[in-house]
Design a protein around this motif. Sequence first.
Motif, mmCIF file in Angstrom:
data_model
loop_
_atom_site.group_PDB
_atom_site.id
_atom_site.type_symbol
_atom_site.label_atom_id
_atom_site.label_comp_id
_atom_site.label_asym_id
_atom_site.label_seq_id
_atom_site.Cartn_x
_atom_site.Cartn_y
_atom_site.Cartn_z
ATOM 1 N N LYS A 40 -67.305 84.329 -35.861
ATOM 2 C CA LYS A 40 -65.839 84.380 -35.842
ATOM 3 C C LYS A 40 -65.188 83.215 -35.109
ATOM 4 C CE LYS A 40 -65.658 89.249 -36.630
ATOM 5 N NZ LYS A 40 -65.794 90.504 -35.983
ATOM 6 N N GLU A 41 -65.938 82.163 -34.896
ATOM 7 C CA GLU A 41 -65.395 80.940 -34.300
ATOM 8 C C GLU A 41 -66.160 79.779 -34.915
ATOM 9 O OE1 GLU A 41 -64.139 80.690 -30.006
ATOM 10 O OE2 GLU A 41 -65.830 79.279 -30.018
ATOM 11 N N ILE A 42 -65.469 78.998 -35.707
ATOM 12 C CA ILE A 42 -66.111 77.896 -36.420
ATOM 13 C C ILE A 42 -65.308 76.622 -36.247
ATOM 14 C CG2 ILE A 42 -67.176 79.396 -38.154
ATOM 15 C CD1 ILE A 42 -64.912 78.437 -40.054
ATOM 16 N N PHE A 43 -65.905 75.520 -36.650
ATOM 17 C CA PHE A 43 -65.220 74.244 -36.639
ATOM 18 C C PHE A 43 -65.034 73.790 -38.083
ATOM 19 C CE2 PHE A 43 -66.916 74.489 -32.408
ATOM 20 C CZ PHE A 43 -65.886 73.951 -31.634
ATOM 21 N N THR A 44 -63.774 73.541 -38.441
ATOM 22 C CA THR A 44 -63.443 73.039 -39.767
ATOM 23 C C THR A 44 -62.870 71.634 -39.599
ATOM 24 O OG1 THR A 44 -61.157 73.834 -39.743
ATOM 25 C CG2 THR A 44 -62.855 75.386 -40.539
ATOM 26 N N SER A 45 -62.429 71.045 -40.678
ATOM 27 C CA SER A 45 -61.812 69.724 -40.590
ATOM 28 C C SER A 45 -60.518 69.779 -39.781
ATOM 29 C CB SER A 45 -61.536 69.167 -41.992
ATOM 30 O OG SER A 45 -60.667 70.031 -42.691
ATOM 31 N N GLN A 46 -59.983 70.988 -39.577
ATOM 32 C CA GLN A 46 -58.767 71.152 -38.780
ATOM 33 C C GLN A 46 -59.075 71.494 -37.324
ATOM 34 O OE1 GLN A 46 -56.114 73.854 -40.812
ATOM 35 N NE2 GLN A 46 -56.387 72.786 -42.741
ATOM 36 N N GLY A 47 -60.351 71.459 -36.951
ATOM 37 C CA GLY A 47 -60.739 71.732 -35.571
ATOM 38 C C GLY A 47 -61.307 73.134 -35.407
ATOM 39 N N LYS A 48 -61.305 73.595 -34.167
ATOM 40 C CA LYS A 48 -61.848 74.914 -33.843
ATOM 41 C C LYS A 48 -60.953 75.995 -34.439
ATOM 42 C CE LYS A 48 -63.009 77.709 -29.806
ATOM 43 N NZ LYS A 48 -63.010 77.714 -28.338
ATOM 44 N N THR A 49 -61.585 76.953 -35.108
ATOM 45 C CA THR A 49 -60.847 78.021 -35.776
ATOM 46 C C THR A 49 -61.440 79.368 -35.394
ATOM 47 O OG1 THR A 49 -60.415 76.574 -37.668
ATOM 48 C CG2 THR A 49 -60.161 78.932 -38.036
ATOM 49 N N GLU A 50 -60.580 80.274 -34.932
ATOM 50 C CA GLU A 50 -61.007 81.637 -34.634
ATOM 51 C C GLU A 50 -60.655 82.510 -35.828
ATOM 52 O OE1 GLU A 50 -59.943 83.174 -30.804
ATOM 53 O OE2 GLU A 50 -60.163 81.196 -29.879
ATOM 54 N N LEU A 51 -61.603 83.350 -36.220
ATOM 55 C CA LEU A 51 -61.433 84.176 -37.416
ATOM 56 C C LEU A 51 -61.380 85.652 -37.069
ATOM 57 C CD1 LEU A 51 -64.182 82.423 -39.587
ATOM 58 C CD2 LEU A 51 -61.718 82.002 -39.672
ATOM 59 N N SER A 52 -60.522 86.376 -37.775
ATOM 60 C CA SER A 52 -60.529 87.836 -37.665
ATOM 61 C C SER A 52 -61.588 88.356 -38.631
ATOM 62 C CB SER A 52 -59.155 88.399 -38.051
ATOM 63 O OG SER A 52 -58.938 88.209 -39.446
ATOM 64 N N GLU A 75 -61.380 76.662 -45.016
ATOM 65 C CA GLU A 75 -60.388 75.583 -45.118
ATOM 66 C C GLU A 75 -59.403 75.843 -46.261
ATOM 67 O OE1 GLU A 75 -62.712 71.992 -45.339
ATOM 68 O OE2 GLU A 75 -63.089 72.004 -43.188
ATOM 69 N N LEU A 76 -59.901 76.351 -47.378
ATOM 70 C CA LEU A 76 -59.006 76.699 -48.490
ATOM 71 C C LEU A 76 -58.047 77.819 -48.079
ATOM 72 C CD1 LEU A 76 -61.496 76.636 -51.511
ATOM 73 C CD2 LEU A 76 -59.575 75.055 -51.127
ATOM 74 N N LEU A 77 -58.576 78.806 -47.354
ATOM 75 C CA LEU A 77 -57.720 79.901 -46.892
ATOM 76 C C LEU A 77 -56.684 79.405 -45.878
ATOM 77 C CD1 LEU A 77 -60.458 82.656 -46.650
ATOM 78 C CD2 LEU A 77 -58.493 82.668 -48.216
ATOM 79 N N GLN A 78 -57.084 78.462 -45.011
ATOM 80 C CA GLN A 78 -56.126 77.872 -44.067
ATOM 81 C C GLN A 78 -55.022 77.144 -44.819
ATOM 82 O OE1 GLN A 78 -58.932 75.515 -41.779
ATOM 83 N NE2 GLN A 78 -58.737 76.868 -40.006
ATOM 84 N N THR A 79 -55.403 76.407 -45.840
ATOM 85 C CA THR A 79 -54.417 75.686 -46.640
ATOM 86 C C THR A 79 -53.498 76.669 -47.360
ATOM 87 O OG1 THR A 79 -55.962 73.852 -46.937
ATOM 88 C CG2 THR A 79 -54.105 73.949 -48.462
ATOM 89 N N SER A 80 -54.067 77.775 -47.843
ATOM 90 C CA SER A 80 -53.223 78.780 -48.514
ATOM 91 C C SER A 80 -52.179 79.324 -47.537
ATOM 92 C CB SER A 80 -54.070 79.913 -49.105
ATOM 93 O OG SER A 80 -54.440 80.871 -48.141
ATOM 94 N N TYR A 81 -52.581 79.490 -46.287
ATOM 95 C CA TYR A 81 -51.627 79.972 -45.277
ATOM 96 C C TYR A 81 -50.538 78.929 -45.019
ATOM 97 C CZ TYR A 81 -49.596 81.644 -40.979
ATOM 98 O OH TYR A 81 -48.702 82.064 -40.031
ATOM 99 N N LEU A 82 -50.943 77.677 -44.886
ATOM 100 C CA LEU A 82 -49.960 76.620 -44.631
ATOM 101 C C LEU A 82 -48.969 76.463 -45.785
ATOM 102 C CD1 LEU A 82 -52.292 73.884 -43.091
ATOM 103 C CD2 LEU A 82 -50.609 75.294 -41.880
ATOM 104 N N GLU A 83 -49.438 76.682 -47.000
ATOM 105 C CA GLU A 83 -48.585 76.452 -48.168
ATOM 106 C C GLU A 83 -47.815 77.688 -48.624
ATOM 107 O OE1 GLU A 83 -50.406 74.263 -51.312
ATOM 108 O OE2 GLU A 83 -51.254 72.788 -49.935
#
Length: 185
Positions: A40-52, A75-83
């Motif tokens: 539940k804690e990974i590193f993506t191209s956007q940096g450290k990401t905590e996941l539920s 990363e795709l899910l993060q982009t979906s959130y941003l957009e």
Amino acid sequence: PDTQTVSGLRSLMQQFRMDFLNALDFPPKNPEARRHLSEKEIFTSQGKTELSEGDVQKAIALSDQLDLNEIYCVELLQTSYLETGRVSIEAATGIYLEERLSLVEALFKLFEFQLLHAKEGDQVFAGSEMLKYVSSFNLGILSEVSQGNKSLLLQRILSLMKTDAPGKEQEVVSYQYGSIVGCKT
């Protein structure tokens, strides 16, 4: 076309050269990446990401659906959130399909430009610096070979033509403003 336009085109083409060479070669599912999701804690191209737990389940579902690397799915899910303002498998699928489509369209436009303007009667582009560069670039990406001495780009396109499209079981995928970017076949 002026020098600045040609220079800008050169810069963009070089920036995306590897994307063209690895056309549509997205990272596949990976047991190690899936294991990292459980932490539940990974590193993506956007940096450290905590996941539920919900984020983890969505990333796994997207990975299974599209046969993609789990971290890339985050990363795709993060982009979906941003957009769109929400973490959505449907929007993430739409983003993925749009990335694939955009790459294919860009390749098509480069080859189409060369074919349409290479004829001698074309007064605007025949012999132009832009046409010379696009032709050289196209030849370069087609000439890049794998260890088996085969064109990387053509090899990838042919392998994609032989396999089912990822997400084929998806009913209808609409993204952003309701544009349909994929459907069940």
